[in-house]
Motif scaffolding. Structure first.
Motif, PDB file in Angstrom:
ATOM      1  N   VAL A  99       0.144   5.001  -3.098  1.00 33.41           N
ATOM      2  CA  VAL A  99       0.034   3.911  -4.065  1.00 33.41           C
ATOM      3  C   VAL A  99       1.081   2.877  -3.686  1.00 33.41           C
ATOM      4  CG1 VAL A  99       0.063   3.254  -6.500  1.00 33.41           C
ATOM      5  CG2 VAL A  99      -0.656   5.566  -5.832  1.00 33.41           C
ATOM      6  N   ALA A 100       0.659   1.643  -3.456  1.00 32.48           N
ATOM      7  CA  ALA A 100       1.571   0.636  -2.913  1.00 32.48           C
ATOM      8  C   ALA A 100       1.471  -0.686  -3.649  1.00 32.48           C
ATOM      9  CB  ALA A 100       1.289   0.413  -1.429  1.00 32.48           C
ATOM     10  N   GLN A 101       2.592  -1.234  -3.965  1.00 28.20           N
ATOM     11  CA  GLN A 101       2.775  -2.611  -4.409  1.00 28.20           C
ATOM     12  C   GLN A 101       4.268  -2.886  -4.217  1.00 28.20           C
ATOM     13  OE1 GLN A 101       2.586  -5.622  -4.729  1.00 28.20           O
ATOM     14  NE2 GLN A 101       1.400  -6.147  -6.548  1.00 28.20           N
ATOM     15  N   PRO A 102       4.653  -3.747  -3.286  1.00 31.71           N
ATOM     16  CA  PRO A 102       3.946  -4.870  -2.690  1.00 31.71           C
ATOM     17  C   PRO A 102       3.006  -4.495  -1.541  1.00 31.71           C
ATOM     18  CG  PRO A 102       6.183  -4.819  -1.869  1.00 31.71           C
ATOM     19  CD  PRO A 102       6.086  -3.733  -2.912  1.00 31.71           C
ATOM     20  N   VAL A 103       2.292  -5.547  -1.061  1.00 35.59           N
ATOM     21  CA  VAL A 103       1.274  -5.322  -0.039  1.00 35.59           C
ATOM     22  C   VAL A 103       1.546  -6.142   1.225  1.00 35.59           C
ATOM     23  CG1 VAL A 103      -0.542  -4.625  -1.636  1.00 35.59           C
ATOM     24  CG2 VAL A 103      -0.182  -7.061  -1.196  1.00 35.59           C
TER      25      VAL A 103
ATOM     26  N   GLY B  21      -4.938  -8.928  -1.361  1.00 28.80           N
ATOM     27  CA  GLY B  21      -3.951  -9.872  -0.852  1.00 28.80           C
ATOM     28  C   GLY B  21      -3.002  -9.203   0.121  1.00 28.80           C
ATOM     29  N   GLY B  22      -2.098  -9.997   0.688  1.00 28.12           N
ATOM     30  CA  GLY B  22      -1.181  -9.456   1.661  1.00 28.12           C
ATOM     31  C   GLY B  22      -1.907  -8.981   2.905  1.00 28.12           C
TER      32      GLY B  22
ATOM     33  N   ALA C 177       4.515  -2.631   3.324  1.00 29.39           N
ATOM     34  CA  ALA C 177       3.162  -2.536   3.890  1.00 29.39           C
ATOM     35  C   ALA C 177       3.189  -1.918   5.276  1.00 29.39           C
ATOM     36  CB  ALA C 177       2.524  -3.927   3.940  1.00 29.39           C
ATOM     37  N   ARG C 178       4.200  -2.261   6.070  1.00 23.97           N
ATOM     38  CA  ARG C 178       4.312  -1.682   7.415  1.00 23.97           C
ATOM     39  C   ARG C 178       4.503  -0.174   7.343  1.00 23.97           C
ATOM     40  NH1 ARG C 178       6.583  -3.664  11.990  1.00 23.97           N
ATOM     41  NH2 ARG C 178       5.330  -5.496  11.531  1.00 23.97           N
ATOM     42  N   VAL C 179       5.379   0.266   6.464  1.00 26.86           N
ATOM     43  CA  VAL C 179       5.638   1.706   6.340  1.00 26.86           C
ATOM     44  C   VAL C 179       4.383   2.443   5.895  1.00 26.86           C
ATOM     45  CG1 VAL C 179       6.901   3.457   5.038  1.00 26.86           C
ATOM     46  CG2 VAL C 179       8.119   1.474   5.956  1.00 26.86           C
ATOM     47  N   VAL C 180       3.679   1.916   4.892  1.00 27.48           N
ATOM     48  CA  VAL C 180       2.468   2.583   4.401  1.00 27.48           C
ATOM     49  C   VAL C 180       1.416   2.639   5.502  1.00 27.48           C
ATOM     50  CG1 VAL C 180       0.595   2.490   2.711  1.00 27.48           C
ATOM     51  CG2 VAL C 180       2.941   1.950   2.007  1.00 27.48           C
ATOM     52  N   THR C 181       1.241   1.540   6.228  1.00 24.30           N
ATOM     53  CA  THR C 181       0.256   1.523   7.309  1.00 24.30           C
ATOM     54  C   THR C 181       0.617   2.519   8.393  1.00 24.30           C
ATOM     55  OG1 THR C 181      -0.186  -0.820   6.872  1.00 24.30           O
ATOM     56  CG2 THR C 181      -0.886   0.047   8.999  1.00 24.30           C
ATOM     57  N   ASP C 182       1.881   2.565   8.778  1.00 24.03           N
ATOM     58  CA  ASP C 182       2.312   3.506   9.817  1.00 24.03           C
ATOM     59  C   ASP C 182       2.112   4.952   9.377  1.00 24.03           C
ATOM     60  OD1 ASP C 182       3.038   1.480  11.562  1.00 24.03           O
ATOM     61  OD2 ASP C 182       5.156   1.516  11.014  1.00 24.03           O
ATOM     62  N   LEU C 183       2.448   5.247   8.119  1.00 19.48           N
ATOM     63  CA  LEU C 183       2.255   6.609   7.610  1.00 19.48           C
ATOM     64  C   LEU C 183       0.774   6.972   7.577  1.00 19.48           C
ATOM     65  CD1 LEU C 183       4.808   6.781   4.649  1.00 19.48           C
ATOM     66  CD2 LEU C 183       4.913   8.075   6.791  1.00 19.48           C
TER      67      LEU C 183
ATOM     68  N   ASP D  95      -5.140  -4.149   7.183  1.00 18.55           N
ATOM     69  CA  ASP D  95      -4.650  -3.291   8.269  1.00 18.55           C
ATOM     70  C   ASP D  95      -5.126  -1.854   8.099  1.00 18.55           C
ATOM     71  OD1 ASP D  95      -3.375  -5.451   9.406  1.00 18.55           O
ATOM     72  OD2 ASP D  95      -1.406  -4.968   8.566  1.00 18.55           O
ATOM     73  N   LEU D  96      -5.155  -1.379   6.863  1.00 15.92           N
ATOM     74  CA  LEU D  96      -5.610  -0.005   6.616  1.00 15.92           C
ATOM     75  C   LEU D  96      -7.090   0.166   6.954  1.00 15.92           C
ATOM     76  CD1 LEU D  96      -3.763   0.605   3.245  1.00 15.92           C
ATOM     77  CD2 LEU D  96      -3.307   1.816   5.391  1.00 15.92           C
TER      78      LEU D  96
END
Length: 379
Positions: free
Chosen positions: A10-14, A43-44, A19-25, A49-50
């Protein structure tokens, strides 16, 4: 046959570092065979990317800051959790952490990752409210995952009682490397600052420091890479020679031609930009906020670390490095070796997956020793 665990991020901000960390994970966990879903607002850059990775993305409309919409945001997230039926929820940053813990209330394994404490960004009543929530909400986090020991210590000293785990940030050392494309950057000594244009990143402090640097170093140039809510204000503050490059999908092209990379943050957990710059073989100057000392090699010279909110000290550090090419070369090589050893992305993503395995009872988690790049420290 055992079904692979299902992780809901669950992510905010985007955008930006979160966002980089969430995408990498997500990329690493999908490659490892886990089932991964991400709930985030539109947005963002995150959702796009996902989806490029083939990751399932669910729309979760949530403002960046708490407000009157919070109850509806919590209800929507609770509904998404019931629909997804994950085995574990990993909430990123203060707003997602607030909503997720209210929605779940300890009902399933919950990892909360602050990515820098919300109360460090606030003042007055809002600071006390943010701190009070972090203290109360910690009871509903199975783990509070910090990106630096300094971030964990700040939480502990602030009265947040939690089951802590520390996994330092990592960067893709294949993407961020000395060799590769460079942005058109003209001639003369180049200082680059990469980061969201906002109060946290302290570009206004850098702009106050820059006239002294420009006065003493002929032809010195400053480029701010990024976009954000303070863009208009910073442009108004900037001397004419400062360039605003805007946001870019490939920040490595700006790190590589830089003589020095600077990040004058007011607060952090552990900033990604200095790690990325060092991975590209560039010397860095950072402010002494959470995670900064841990992100630098242990024997880095004092010139690379300056007090926050101190334009004069920042100017002195930039001048010292711009005048000493052999020192810059040595620091660049040292920084690259340090990131390869201690902050490679593979180490970081594997360490987070180890946390999941432990919480889900999927075998003994493997924790590296204190001198290794992968650090998970529980207190």
């Amino acid at each position: 046959m055992r079904i692979a665990p299902h992780i809901l991020h669950v992510a905010q901000p985007v955008e930006g570092g979160v966002a980089r960390v969430v995408t990498d994970l997500a990329a690493a966990q999908l490659a490892a065979g886990l089932r991964v879903t991400v709930a985030c607002p539109r947005g963002g850059t995150l959702a796009y990317d996902l989806r490029e990775l083939g990751c399932r993305v669910l729309r979760w409309d949530a403002a960046r800051a708490p407000g009157h919409r919070l109850p509806a945001e919590v209800r929507r997230l609770a509904w998404l959790v019931r629909e997804v039926r994950p085995d574990l929820v990993h909430a990123h940053s203060a707003k997602a952490g607030l909503a997720a813990r209210l929605a779940l209330r300890g009902g399933m394994p919950t990892v909360y990752q602050p990515h820098a404490w919300s109360f460090e960004a606030a003042h007055g009543v809002m600071k006390q409210l943010a701190l009070g929530w972090e203290r109360f909400g910690a009871r509903w986090a199975t783990r509070v995952l910090c990106v630096s020991q300094a971030e964990r210590r700040t939480g502990h000293r602030s009265g947040i009682w939690a089951r802590w785990q520390v996994v330092p940030n990592g960067v893709d050392t294949d993407r961020f490397r000395p060799e590769g494309d460079v942005a058109p950057s003209g001639t003369g000594p180049l200082v680059v600052c990469v980061g969201r244009l906002c109060r946290q990143k302290g570009q206004d402090v850098l702009l106050r420091a820059w006239p002294e640097v420009a006065r003493q170093v002929a032809g010195a140039r400053l480029v701010l890479v990024g976009d954000g809510p303070d863009a208009k204000r910073l442009r108004a503050l900037a001397p004419a020679a400062v360039e605003f490059a805007g946001a870019t999908a490939d920040t490595a092209t700006w790190y590589r031609p830089a003589d020095v990379v600077v990040l004058p943050s007011r607060w952090e957990g552990m900033a990604l930009a200095p790690l990325e710059a060092m991975a590209c073989g560039r010397p860095v100057v950072v402010t002494d906020v959470n995670g900064a000392r841990e992100s630098l090699p242990a024997d880095h010279p004092p010139v690379c670390l300056v007090p926050p909110e101190d334009p004069a000290a920042l100017a002195r550090a930039l001048l010292e490095l711009l005048r000493d090419e052999p020192l810059r070369t040595a620091l660049g090589a040292q920084g690259r070796a340090h990131v390869l050893r201690a902050h490679d992305l593979r180490q970081a993503t594997e360490a987070v997956t180890d946390v999941y395995r432990e919480l889900l009872g999927l075998g003994t988690a493997q924790f590296a020793g204190p001198d290794e790049g992968r650090k998970c420290i529980t207190t």
